[in-house]
Design an enzyme around this catalytic site. Structure first.
Site, mmCIF file in Angstrom:
data_model
loop_
_atom_site.group_PDB
_atom_site.id
_atom_site.type_symbol
_atom_site.label_atom_id
_atom_site.label_comp_id
_atom_site.label_asym_id
_atom_site.label_seq_id
_atom_site.Cartn_x
_atom_site.Cartn_y
_atom_site.Cartn_z
ATOM 1 C CD GLU A 98 -76.536 -45.435 -150.329
ATOM 2 O OE1 GLU A 98 -75.645 -44.698 -149.632
ATOM 3 O OE2 GLU A 98 -77.600 -44.560 -150.333
ATOM 4 C CG ASP A 102 -85.853 -49.596 -147.848
ATOM 5 O OD1 ASP A 102 -85.799 -50.686 -147.410
ATOM 6 O OD2 ASP A 102 -86.437 -48.581 -147.556
#
Ligand code: IMP
Ligand code: MG
Length: 178
Positions: A98, A102
């Site tokens: 990825e 967050d």
């Protein structure tokens, strides 16, 4: 809201050096095996293209699309699969790749989803980690850089579909006139 490109957070040379190290680490950890990298569309595409060439093993790579409901700059926590794998991962050593973590909700969802398909092992490799913004606990096996909470673009990361092709990673700033 209007935005403009701000300072460079990570240069292309720093990225290249770190991606090389990640590739070596994965090569050591998976020696003698043939892991399957599952890249998350679209942000992880650029990172994955470089990473696979830095891993000194025979690896496969596949793509998955996920999108989260909510405003662009904030994840709502409701994640939806937009494009599924075209192969079985049963018995495979899977590494999710990825671009950025967050809140952690997207990867939390993806990890749970892939775990139900009985891979032999399931690991996670992210280029950027905004540790301070985490809302769900998540084991991360390989991290490129821990970064502050700023919104960043470049090297695959976008804002409104733009800036993915920048070679460096830059901070996107809000402009006052908006
Ligand atoms: P999470 O579910 O909150 O961890 O969100 C992760 C996803 O939000 C990433 O896959 C990105 O698509 C997007 N995202 C979060 N922060 C940024 C950023 O700074 N720049 C670009 N995309 C981001
Ligand atoms: Mg993404």
């Amino acid at each position: 809201m209007a935005h403009q490109l701000g300072r460079t957070l990570i240069t292309r040379d720093e990225i290249a050096a770190r991606v090389g190290e990640l590739g070596q680490a994965i090569g050591r950890d998976y020696a003698g095996r043939s892991p399957l990298l599952v890249a998350v569309l679209k942000g992880a595409v650029v990172f994955t293209a470089d990473l696979i060439r830095a891993i000194p093993l025979s690896v496969g790579f596949e793509f998955m699309g996920v999108s989260s409901y909510g405003s662009r700059a904030r994840t709502s926590g409701v994640v939806r699969l937009t494009s599924d794998l075209s192969v079985s991962i049963e018995g495979r050593d899977v590494i999710i790749v990825e671009d950025i973590i967050d809140t952690g909700r997207t990867i939390h969802y993806l990890r749970r989803n892939l775990a139900t398909r009985h891979p032999r092992s399931l690991a996670l490799c992210v280029l950027l980690d905004k540790v301070a913004r985490r809302e769900v606990e998540l084991p991360v096996d390989y991290v490129g850089f821990v970064i502050p909470s700023d919104f960043v673009v470049g090297y695959g990361l976008d804002h409104d579909g733009l800036y993915r092709n920048l070679a460096d990673i830059l901070v996107l700033e809000r402009t006052a006139d908006s």
